[in-house]
Design a protein around this motif. Structure first.
Motif, PDB file in Angstrom:
ATOM      1  N   THR A 411       0.412   1.561   8.744  1.00 24.16           N
ATOM      2  CA  THR A 411       0.975   0.463   7.979  1.00 24.16           C
ATOM      3  C   THR A 411       0.080   0.157   6.790  1.00 24.16           C
ATOM      4  OG1 THR A 411       1.946  -0.480   9.976  1.00 24.16           O
ATOM      5  CG2 THR A 411       1.688  -1.954   8.088  1.00 24.16           C
ATOM      6  N   VAL A 412       0.661   0.151   5.572  1.00 23.37           N
ATOM      7  CA  VAL A 412      -0.086  -0.139   4.349  1.00 23.37           C
ATOM      8  C   VAL A 412       0.498  -1.380   3.695  1.00 23.37           C
ATOM      9  CG1 VAL A 412      -0.741   2.264   3.982  1.00 23.37           C
ATOM     10  CG2 VAL A 412       1.397   1.401   3.020  1.00 23.37           C
ATOM     11  N   ALA A 413      -0.175  -1.936   2.730  1.00 25.63           N
ATOM     12  CA  ALA A 413       0.250  -3.181   2.086  1.00 25.63           C
ATOM     13  C   ALA A 413       0.149  -3.045   0.570  1.00 25.63           C
ATOM     14  CB  ALA A 413      -0.621  -4.339   2.571  1.00 25.63           C
ATOM     15  N   PRO A 414       1.063  -3.719  -0.160  1.00 26.20           N
ATOM     16  CA  PRO A 414       0.947  -3.743  -1.631  1.00 26.20           C
ATOM     17  C   PRO A 414      -0.362  -4.409  -2.040  1.00 26.20           C
ATOM     18  CG  PRO A 414       3.088  -4.559  -0.893  1.00 26.20           C
ATOM     19  CD  PRO A 414       2.228  -4.471   0.311  1.00 26.20           C
ATOM     20  N   GLU A 415      -0.929  -3.961  -3.147  1.00 27.11           N
ATOM     21  CA  GLU A 415      -2.180  -4.530  -3.635  1.00 27.11           C
ATOM     22  C   GLU A 415      -1.986  -5.030  -5.061  1.00 27.11           C
ATOM     23  OE1 GLU A 415      -5.418  -1.889  -3.272  1.00 27.11           O
ATOM     24  OE2 GLU A 415      -5.473  -1.970  -1.081  1.00 27.11           O
ATOM     25  N   GLY A 416      -2.793  -5.996  -5.449  1.00 25.81           N
ATOM     26  CA  GLY A 416      -2.736  -6.547  -6.805  1.00 25.81           C
ATOM     27  C   GLY A 416      -1.632  -7.581  -6.940  1.00 25.81           C
ATOM     28  N   GLU A 417      -1.595  -8.218  -8.100  1.00 28.45           N
ATOM     29  CA  GLU A 417      -0.631  -9.264  -8.347  1.00 28.45           C
ATOM     30  C   GLU A 417       0.737  -8.697  -8.698  1.00 28.45           C
ATOM     31  OE1 GLU A 417      -1.068 -12.428  -7.842  1.00 28.45           O
ATOM     32  OE2 GLU A 417      -3.125 -12.062  -7.189  1.00 28.45           O
TER      33      GLU A 417
END
Length: 553
Positions: A411-417
Motif C-alpha cells: 500500500t502506497v500513498a500520494p505525496e506532496g500537496e
C-alpha cells in the motif's frame, strides 16, 4: 483269525476284516471312527486288547479309544503320553515291516515312562513264539498318500495285546495288522477332515449369521439415523459419487433419494467451500461447510467421513455422516458480528476497523511513492542489507512476517500537496459538529437516532468494498481504496453534504455538521498511526473553520 500255520485263511475271516474296514470309513464322527478302529482289532484281527493313541496338535499322544477290557478302558482313556516317550518306544525293539515289537526281555526299561499302559497276567512262555504278558506290539499310523507309510506324518499308534491263539503273530498276522493300520490311518484322516469341515461349516454359518445380523443392524442404524447418512464410492473414476442416502439426509437437503444418486458432495457444496471439502481427509476427516438444497439455498452442516470395506479384500466405500449445524452457525455468526460491530449503528467497530486496516499494511516502509520498498533496520533506523545487497528485516518477527506477505501488494500513498496521480488507501476521519448539544437538549434517544441516520447516509454514499466504521461517540472513519488526493477531497465534500441535511429525531428535525480529516495509509505504518494522522488532520480542518460554520444549522 485262524492261526498262520494253516495254509489257507478262511473266507469268513476275510469277510469279517473287510466289514470292519468298511465300518471304519462309514462312522459318523471322529470319535466313532476311533472306537471302530479299536473294536476292529479285537473282532477281526484276533487280539483281546486294543488301544488307539492319537497325536494331539501339541505333538503328544492321547488314549482316544480302547477295546477289550472295560476296567482298563476306564483307567487309561484320555490319558496322555509325551511325544518323546513314544518316539523312544518306536525306535527300539524289533521292526516287523511297519510294526514295532518290544519283547518282554527289553520292555522292562519302559515301565517308568509316561505312556499310559495296562498290565495283563498270565504264565511265563513255555515255548519260543509264545506271547508273554509283558510283550508289546505297536502299529504306527501315518498320513496316507506316501508309499510305505513311514514317510508320512504320524497321526497315531495302535497298541495291541494278548493274541487269542497265545502266539506272536506270524507273517500273515503281521501283514494283516500292518494293512489294518494303514486303512485305519486313512479312515482317521478322513474323519478328522470331515470333522474339521463340519466345524468350519458351523463356524462359517455362525459368522454369516453374525454378518447378516451386523448388516441388518447397520441398515437400520443407517436408514433410521436422526442425522444425515450417505455412502459414496471411494477411488476410481466415480470417486465421491453418492450411492445411497438415508431419509434424514434427503429431508435435510430437500432432494429425493433417486436425485441424490446423480450427485457427489463436490456437486452440492457451496463454491466457497470446495477447498474445505478437498482438504478433508477421507479417513476420519471432518469439515464444516455449506451444502445446497433443492430450493437453491445453502445449509451449514458438519461432515464426517470414515472408510468401510465391503469384504476383507473387497471394495472400500466412504461413509459420510452429515449433521445440521445451521442454528449453531447462525449463533456463532451473530456473536462474531456483535464482537466486531457497533450495537447501535451496525457498523464495524473500532477493533474491526483496526483489523481491516492492519490486514492491508505490512511492516515494510516505502522510501518514496511508486518505488521499491526497503527493509529497515529497527536498531539503526536505516535500510539493512547483507553483503550481496539483499535486504533483511531485523525487527521482531522479521522473517516470519515477510513470509505472510509473499503475495502482498504494498500500500502506497500520494505525496506532496498536488495530486501526482498516485492512488492509495484514503482514511477519512469524521467528527460530528453540534452533536453534544442535541444530546443535552433532546436526550440520548434523539442522539442515538442522529447517529443511526448518519451511519446510514455514510454507508449509502460510499462504494461497495469501502468501509464505514464507528470509533465511538460521534466519530466515524471511512476507508476508501484506490483514491487520489482530489478523489478523497470530493468524497469528503459529498459526505458532508449528506450529513448536514435535516434529520428526524424524536418528532423534530435537527441538524449536525461534520469535520473531515483525510489521512493516507501506507506500508510501514501501524493502524493506530494511520488513524492518528487522519484524526490530527480532522482537528486542523475543524479549527480552520469559523465556529458558526461548523454546524449546518
Amino acid at each position: 483269525m485262524e492261526s498262520e500255520s494253516e495254509p489257507y485263511v478262511r473266507l469268513a475271516s476275510l469277510r469279517q476284516l473287510h466289514q470292519v474296514m468298511a465300518d471304519m470309513n462309514t462312522a459318523r464322527s471322529l470319535a466313532d471312527t476311533l472306537q471302530t478302529v479299536a473294536n476292529g482289532v479285537v473282532t477281526a484281527l484276533g487280539y483281546e486288547l486294543a488301544c488307539v493313541n492319537l497325536v494331539r496338535p501339541d505333538g503328544d499322544l492321547v488314549v482316544a479309544a480302547f477295546s477289550g477290557n472295560q476296567a482298563a478302558e476306564s483307567l487309561i482313556t484320555g490319558r496322555v503320553g509325551s511325544r518323546e516317550s513314544w518316539e523312544r518306544r518306536l525306535s527300539m525293539g524289533e521292526t516287523w515291516g511297519d510294526l514295532v515289537f518290544i519283547p518282554h526281555t527289553e520292555g522292562w526299561v519302559l515301565d517308568d515312562d509316561d505312556v499310559p499302559q495296562w498290565y495283563t497276567d498270565g504264565p511265563a512262555p513255555r515255548f519260543e513264539d509264545e506271547w508273554h504278558p509283558s510283550d508289546r506290539l505297536f502299529a504306527p499310523m501315518y498320513t496316507p498318500g506316501v508309499q510305505g507309510g513311514q514317510c508320512g506324518e504320524l497321526i497315531g499308534v495302535l497298541s495291541v495285546d494278548r493274541p487269542r491263539n497265545g502266539r506272536r503273530p506270524g507273517a500273515w498276522g503281521r501283514e494283516a495288522l500292518q494293512m489294518y493300520a494303514f486303512q485305519a490311518a486313512i479312515a482317521i484322516s478322513n474323519a478328522r477332515l470331515r470333522s474339521n469341515m463340519q466345524r468350519a461349516l458351523v463356524r462359517l454359518e455362525r459368522e454369516q449369521q453374525a454378518l447378516r445380523a451386523s448388516e441388518e443392524s447397520f441398515r437400520q442404524a443407517f436408514e433410521y439415523a436422526p442425522s444425515g447418512m450417505a455412502i459414496a464410492e471411494m477411488g476410481g473414476d466415480q470417486h465421491g459419487r453418492i450411492l445411497r442416502t438415508n431419509d434424514a439426509l434427503c429431508r435435510l437437503l430437500g432432494r429425493p433419494a433417486s436425485a441424490m444418486r446423480r450427485y457427489s458432495f463436490s456437486d452440492l457444496v457451496h463454491p466457497e467451500d470446495i477447498g474445505t471439502l478437498l482438504r478433508t481427509s477421507a479417513e476420519g476427516g471432518r469439515a464444516e461447510l455449506r451444502l445446497g438444497r433443492r430450493d437453491g439455498t445453502y445449509l451449514w452442516v458438519s461432515l464426517r467421513n470414515s472408510v468401510v470395506a465391503d469384504a476383507a479384500d473387497g471394495p472400500r466405500f466412504l461413509l459420510t455422516h452429515v449433521e445440521d449445524i445451521e442454528e449453531r452457525k447462525r449463533r456463532e455468526l451473530q456473536l462474531a458480528h456483535r464482537a466486531s460491530h457497533d450495537s447501535l449503528t451496525g457498523l464495524p467497530n473500532s477493533a474491526e476497523l483496526r483489523s481491516r486496516l492492519s490486514s492491508r499494511l505490512c511492516q515494510q516502509r516505502s522510501t518514496h511513492t511508486g518505488a521499491a520498498l526497503e527493509p529497515v533496520d529497527a536498531a539503526f533506523g536505516h535500510p539493512a542489507f547483507d553483503a550481496n545487497g539483499h535486504g533483511f528485516d531485523f525487527r521482531p518477527g522479521g522473517a516470519e512476517a515477510f513470509e505472510s506477505f509473499d503475495h502482498h501488494v504494498h500500500t502506497v500513498a500520494p505525496e506532496g500537496e498536488r495530486d501526482d496521480g498516485t492512488k492509495g488507501l484514503a482514511v477519512l476521519f469524521c467528527d460530528l459538529d453540534g452533536f453534544k448539544s442535541i444530546n443535552d437538549r433532546f436526550g440520548h434517544n434523539a442522539g442515538d437516532a442522529v447517529l443511526i441516520e448518519v451511519a446510514r447516509r455514510l454507508s449509502q454514499c460510499v462504494r461497495d468494498g469501502d468501509t464505514v466504521a464507528r470509533l465511538g461517540g460521534d466519530e466515524f472513519v471511512i476507508l476508501a481504496d484506490g483514491l487520489g488526493k482530489a478523489d478523497a477531497a470530493d468524497l469528503a465534500v459529498r459526505l458532508r453534504s449528506e450529513i448536514i441535511q435535516p434529520i428526524r429525531a424524536e418528532g423534530r428535525a435537527v441538524r449536525v455538521g461534520a469535520s473531515f480529516g483525510i489521512g493516507w495509509a501506507h506500508c510501514g505504518m501501524t493502524a493506530d498511526e494511520v488513524l492518528k494522522s487522519a484524526d490530527e488532520r480532522m482537528y486542523v480542518e475543524k479549527r480552520s473553520r469559523p465556529k458558526q460554520h461548523r454546524r449546518a444549522g
